[in-house]
Design a protein around this motif. Sequence first.
Motif, PDB file in Angstrom:
ATOM      1  N   ASN A  78       0.213   4.859  -6.435  1.00 52.27           N
ATOM      2  CA  ASN A  78       1.022   4.147  -5.451  1.00 52.27           C
ATOM      3  C   ASN A  78       0.820   2.650  -5.629  1.00 52.27           C
ATOM      4  O   ASN A  78      -0.316   2.171  -5.603  1.00 52.27           O
ATOM      5  N   PHE A  79       1.907   1.908  -5.829  1.00 52.29           N
ATOM      6  CA  PHE A  79       1.860   0.450  -5.923  1.00 52.29           C
ATOM      7  C   PHE A  79       2.256  -0.108  -4.566  1.00 52.29           C
ATOM      8  O   PHE A  79       3.312   0.246  -4.029  1.00 52.29           O
ATOM      9  N   TRP A  80       1.422  -1.012  -4.025  1.00 53.12           N
ATOM     10  CA  TRP A  80       1.616  -1.492  -2.665  1.00 53.12           C
ATOM     11  C   TRP A  80       1.012  -2.876  -2.499  1.00 53.12           C
ATOM     12  O   TRP A  80       0.364  -3.402  -3.397  1.00 53.12           O
ATOM     13  N   ALA A  81       1.203  -3.471  -1.308  1.00 56.42           N
ATOM     14  CA  ALA A  81       0.573  -4.742  -0.942  1.00 56.42           C
ATOM     15  C   ALA A  81       0.422  -4.791   0.576  1.00 56.42           C
ATOM     16  O   ALA A  81       1.195  -4.171   1.309  1.00 56.42           O
ATOM     17  N   THR A  82      -0.554  -5.545   1.038  1.00 56.18           N
ATOM     18  CA  THR A  82      -0.809  -5.617   2.482  1.00 56.18           C
ATOM     19  C   THR A  82       0.306  -6.331   3.238  1.00 56.18           C
ATOM     20  O   THR A  82       0.487  -6.090   4.426  1.00 56.18           O
ATOM     21  N   TRP A  83       1.070  -7.186   2.577  1.00 53.52           N
ATOM     22  CA  TRP A  83       2.137  -7.936   3.234  1.00 53.52           C
ATOM     23  C   TRP A  83       3.431  -7.148   3.359  1.00 53.52           C
ATOM     24  O   TRP A  83       4.396  -7.583   3.960  1.00 53.52           O
ATOM     25  N   CYS A  84       3.481  -5.965   2.807  1.00 52.19           N
ATOM     26  CA  CYS A  84       4.690  -5.142   2.739  1.00 52.19           C
ATOM     27  C   CYS A  84       4.692  -4.134   3.901  1.00 52.19           C
ATOM     28  O   CYS A  84       3.875  -3.217   3.921  1.00 52.19           O
ATOM     29  N   PRO A  85       5.610  -4.287   4.887  1.00 52.68           N
ATOM     30  CA  PRO A  85       5.607  -3.384   6.052  1.00 52.68           C
ATOM     31  C   PRO A  85       5.659  -1.890   5.728  1.00 52.68           C
ATOM     32  O   PRO A  85       4.853  -1.126   6.265  1.00 52.68           O
ATOM     33  N   VAL A 111      -2.672   1.144  -5.956  1.00 54.56           N
ATOM     34  CA  VAL A 111      -2.786  -0.101  -6.715  1.00 54.56           C
ATOM     35  C   VAL A 111      -2.218  -1.253  -5.889  1.00 54.56           C
ATOM     36  O   VAL A 111      -1.008  -1.344  -5.682  1.00 54.56           O
ATOM     37  N   ASP A 112      -3.099  -2.118  -5.393  1.00 52.53           N
ATOM     38  CA  ASP A 112      -2.652  -3.296  -4.659  1.00 52.53           C
ATOM     39  C   ASP A 112      -2.180  -4.348  -5.659  1.00 52.53           C
ATOM     40  O   ASP A 112      -2.865  -4.645  -6.635  1.00 52.53           O
TER      41      ASP A 112
END
Length: 190
Positions: A78-85, A111-112
């Motif tokens: 999973n590709f993600w980021a903390t700023w992404c709702p 994967v952040d």
Amino acid sequence: MFAAPTACYRSAAVPTGVLLTLLLMISVAPVEAADPPPLTHRFKPIDEPIPAPPLRLPAVDGVVYDLAELQGRVVLVNFWATWCPPCRQEMPSMERLHRQLESRGLTILAVDVGEDADTVVAFTNQLEPAPTFPLLLDPDSRATQEWRVKGLPTSFVVDTEGKLVMRAEGGTEFDEPELIERLRTYLPTP
């Protein structure tokens, strides 16, 4: 009325400073209270499975994970980021899936993209349930580019032979019964 996005996109043509300024402006603008849109279980099969790209990254705890060493297991990447709702919204269901299927042979690698360990840990410490699967760091987005991720969140299922067999773009409800059943078809039989 403001509706939360179902996927977050970051264009290479827009400077990061401009994106951060716009994000700040949006986050402080008055909006009506609205529930985020529901997550889906929109994993789609990949018609002709292909070998997964390489993935070798450190986790927030410093341990390095290598997808090549996980052959024989089904891996959800999973590709993600903390700023992404929607990324934030799907994280608890990913942990529930992990708890349900880890003993059956499912490994989750989250994967952040573009953030540091402190940012990731600060965010995930607020979650209930908190993730117990590896949180990998891709600070320069190199892995994200190799995997041809166009928006966040994006998730892939890698089968026991190391091939990409399913893909989802946008927020996913990972513990949806239909998705769990589809994943079980890739897992080794007990």
